[in-house]
Design a protein around this motif. Structure first.
Motif, PDB file in Angstrom:
ATOM      1  N   UNK A 190       0.838  -1.215   0.000  1.00 34.01           N
ATOM      2  CA  UNK A 190       0.000   0.000   0.000  1.00 34.01           C
ATOM      3  C   UNK A 190       0.866   1.256   0.000  1.00 34.01           C
ATOM      4  N   UNK A 191       1.952   1.229   0.787  1.00 34.82           N
ATOM      5  CA  UNK A 191       2.863   2.386   0.860  1.00 34.82           C
ATOM      6  C   UNK A 191       3.518   2.621  -0.504  1.00 34.82           C
ATOM      7  N   UNK A 197       1.723   6.916  -6.789  1.00 32.22           N
ATOM      8  CA  UNK A 197       0.689   7.896  -7.113  1.00 32.22           C
ATOM      9  C   UNK A 197       1.179   9.319  -6.866  1.00 32.22           C
ATOM     10  N   UNK A 198       1.902   9.512  -5.748  1.00 28.02           N
ATOM     11  CA  UNK A 198       2.435  10.849  -5.415  1.00 28.02           C
ATOM     12  C   UNK A 198       3.443  11.279  -6.477  1.00 28.02           C
ATOM     13  N   UNK A 199       4.330  10.367  -6.884  1.00 28.97           N
ATOM     14  CA  UNK A 199       5.345  10.694  -7.903  1.00 28.97           C
ATOM     15  C   UNK A 199       4.692  11.041  -9.243  1.00 28.97           C
ATOM     16  N   UNK A 200       3.586  10.354  -9.572  1.00 29.22           N
ATOM     17  CA  UNK A 200       2.868  10.652 -10.823  1.00 29.22           C
ATOM     18  C   UNK A 200       2.296  12.073 -10.779  1.00 29.22           C
ATOM     19  N   UNK A 201       1.725  12.428  -9.618  1.00 30.62           N
ATOM     20  CA  UNK A 201       1.137  13.771  -9.483  1.00 30.62           C
ATOM     21  C   UNK A 201       2.236  14.840  -9.480  1.00 30.62           C
ATOM     22  N   UNK A 208      10.476  11.340  -0.415  1.00 34.56           N
ATOM     23  CA  UNK A 208       9.228  11.709   0.253  1.00 34.56           C
ATOM     24  C   UNK A 208       9.410  12.007   1.729  1.00 34.56           C
ATOM     25  N   UNK A 209      10.473  11.470   2.311  1.00 36.60           N
ATOM     26  CA  UNK A 209      10.716  11.681   3.749  1.00 36.60           C
ATOM     27  C   UNK A 209      11.567  12.920   4.023  1.00 36.60           C
ATOM     28  N   UNK A 254      -2.748  12.443  -0.237  1.00 39.36           N
ATOM     29  CA  UNK A 254      -1.964  11.220  -0.461  1.00 39.36           C
ATOM     30  C   UNK A 254      -0.718  11.198   0.430  1.00 39.36           C
ATOM     31  N   UNK A 255      -0.085  12.371   0.582  1.00 42.07           N
ATOM     32  CA  UNK A 255       1.125  12.452   1.422  1.00 42.07           C
ATOM     33  C   UNK A 255       0.769  12.173   2.885  1.00 42.07           C
TER      34      UNK A 255
END
Length: 557
Positions: A190-191, A197-201, A208-209, A254-255
């Motif tokens: 899931x992570x 999805x975040x990278x696509x947006x 991310x961290x 999403x984040x």
């Protein structure tokens, strides 16, 4: 997992003794047999700093402390919950004496030694000094507790609770590591999906961290409205900032989901199995009396109070807490405990009546603030808004704060607050009285006399003073609710001992107590638990407890 190295005692100021059971050639059993009678005398008082630890260590070796208890750490916390309560800090403050530091003895970090590795003479000086300092502190604290009128809270609630918490910690809770392992694999997938999805947006990959990289993506590349910057001039990507953005921008939502799942996985799902004690096969959380300034218990190693109950994944973690074969879990939860405490302390007739009539308090509040004819007219949206009002206003939420939480205009939030105070005038008076009391006395006080110093209550800075005023209002409420559940724990243990029940209390989480009980005892245990909790304190409104049973913590709740 600790082993006994030695014991130190002090009976009068400036003189102390150390018994070495590691290098002296004495058999541990022989030493323990000799000292057993010291702790069996019910007319004496055993004094210690962090007494719960000593109690657990001695019980491990078959010694039960039957004497009265006096814990200098808890006493210091009750005198001033804002002060540091470690023995060295207390020694400096109250005795003007600098004790030998533990670090000078065993070091710290990776090179830290065990106390058993240190020369007995060196340990003797350190340990005997500890006992002497603790003895001296106790003499001062006894007088201070008396002068602050804290005897009832100290000797009837907090000190007796040490035994209850010690036994709760020793019992521990059983978890199912296989279930957590399966959950870890599912959550990992899931992570990774969220990451993708975040990278696509974002139209690119990044760390991310890293708050810095995330800030640049959100506010410079994607041009999202930036709320605030940190002290170092970088964009803030705090939960507050992302929560506000999440209303309009999916990437922020999403984040937030990514962060929640990552934290759950690292803090609980992957960490809990590593905390299983090899000797007992259970996890043994620490339940702390001296951390939260309000008087609430906290838990650590692991922190059981931060497992979210509202998210599906949080619920999955609760599923991993299971009983031993032949047992079930009982979860008993106070219903709207803080609102009932408010109704009692504020002596607000309308609010008290709602509880006396066993009405849904949020629906009743909705009826009042939206000027509805009857409870039948209350919609789920009315109730949702009323719930935020009920929990927010007594804690000093502003019109702006309420509007942000509910996604409504400031003017609507302002009207809701006005209507609330019009309908529940006792609450408004109570809040004002709390602030006046704190301004006059410098502290807030609970129903049991617990004090919380509020040094900034008369500060000239508006923001600092505002925060202090909110603390003056919420401390008596939260503190009284905390004292209530402690009284319930004590009452259950008394009843359990009278009846010889095998049921054991294993966790305290917010307003909930969790028990492990043999199947044949369930109905009796349940009635004892509910009765102990509902009669723990005499209020002008009834206390209500919901209790359930199950083969895991989630099903029992």
């Amino acid at each position: 997992l600790a082993e006994l190295v030695g014991l130190s005692f002090a009976f009068k100021k400036g003189e102390a003794f150390y018994i070495d059971v590691t290098h002296s050639g004495l058999e541990k059993e022989e030493v323990l047999e000799k000292i057993k009678p010291i702790f069996a005398d019910e007319s004496k008082t055993v004094i210690a700093q962090n007494l719960k630890y000593d109690l657990i260590m001695l019980e491990k070796y078959g010694i039960e402390i039957k004497s009265k208890l006096f814990d200098t750490m808890i006493a210091a916390y009750l005198i001033d919950p804002n002060q540091k309560v470690g023995m060295d800090a207390l020694s400096r403050k109250y005795l003007n004496y600098e004790p030998i530091s533990i670090k000078t003895l065993i070091g710290s970090g990776k090179k830290q030694l065990s106390m058993a590795d240190i020369d007995a003479k060196v340990v003797s000086d350190y340990a005997a000094e500890d006992a002497d300092v603790t003895f001296q502190l106790a003499q001062l604290f006894k007088k201070e507790l008396e002068s602050l009128e804290l005897q009832e809270l100290t000797y009837s609630i907090e000190f007796p609770l040490i035994r209850v918490l010690a036994h709760m910690e020793m019992t521990g809770a059983k978890i199912d590591p296989h279930l957590l392992k399966e959950l870890s694999v599912v959550m990992d997938a899931e992570i990774q999906d969220l990451e993708k999805e975040i990278f696509e947006k974002a139209e690119e990959k990044f760390n991310l961290n890293s708050p810095q990289q995330l800030g640049l993506i959100l506010f410079e590349k994607l041009k999202l409205p930036s709320g605030k910057k940190t002290a170092t001039g970088k964009y803030s990507t705090s939960e507050d900032v992302l929560s506000q953005l999440a209303v309009k921008y999916e990437i922020a939502d999403l984040i937030l989901s990514y962060r929640t799942l990552s934290k759950l996985k690292s803090t609980y799902i992957d960490a809990l199995p590593k905390l299983i004690n090899p000797n007992t096969g259970r996890i043994h959380s620490d339940f702390n009396q001296q951390i939260a300034a309000t008087g609430r218990l906290s838990s650590s190693n692991p922190n059981l109070q931060n497992i979210p109950i509202r998210t599906s994944r949080g619920k999955e973690i609760r599923k991993a807490f299971v009983p031993e074969a032949g047992n079930v879990l009982i979860s008993a939860d106070y219903s709207q405990i803080e609102l009932r405490v408010i109704a009692d302390m504020a002596n607000d007739e309308a609010m008290k009546q709602a509880f006396l009539d066993n009405e849904d308090i949020h629906s009743r509040t909705a009826k009042e603030i939206f000027h509805l004819e009857s409870l039948d007219e209350v919609t789920s949206d009315h109730r949702r808004k009323a719930k935020e009002v009920n929990f927010g206003i007594p804690y000093g939420v502003s019109a702006y704060g309420l509007a942000s939480r509910l996604g409504i205009e400031n003017s609507e939030a302002k009207a809701m607050i006005k209507n609330y105070f019009d309908r529940f005038p006792g609450v408004k008076t109570f809040m004002g009285d709390c602030v006046v009391f704190a301004k006059q006395n410098g502290f807030a006080k609970t129903l049991t006399g617990r004090r919380r110093p509020i040094p900034d209550i008369n500060a000239s800075n508006f923001n600092i003073r505002g925060f202090a005023e909110r603390t003056a209002i919420n401390s008596p409420i939260q503190g009284s609710a905390a004292d209530l559940i402690k009284l319930a724990m004590l009452k259950f243990e008394t009843e359990k001992a009278k009846l010889g029940l095998k049921t054991k209390m294993i966790m305290q989480v917010h307003d909930e107590l969790v028990f492990e009980t043999p199947i044949e005892e369930v109905e009796l245990a349940k009635s004892i638990i509910v009765n102990a909790m509902e009669s723990a304190m005499s209020l002008s409104v009834p206390l209500k407890v919901e209790a359930g049973t199950g083969d895991n913590w989630l099903d029992a709740h």
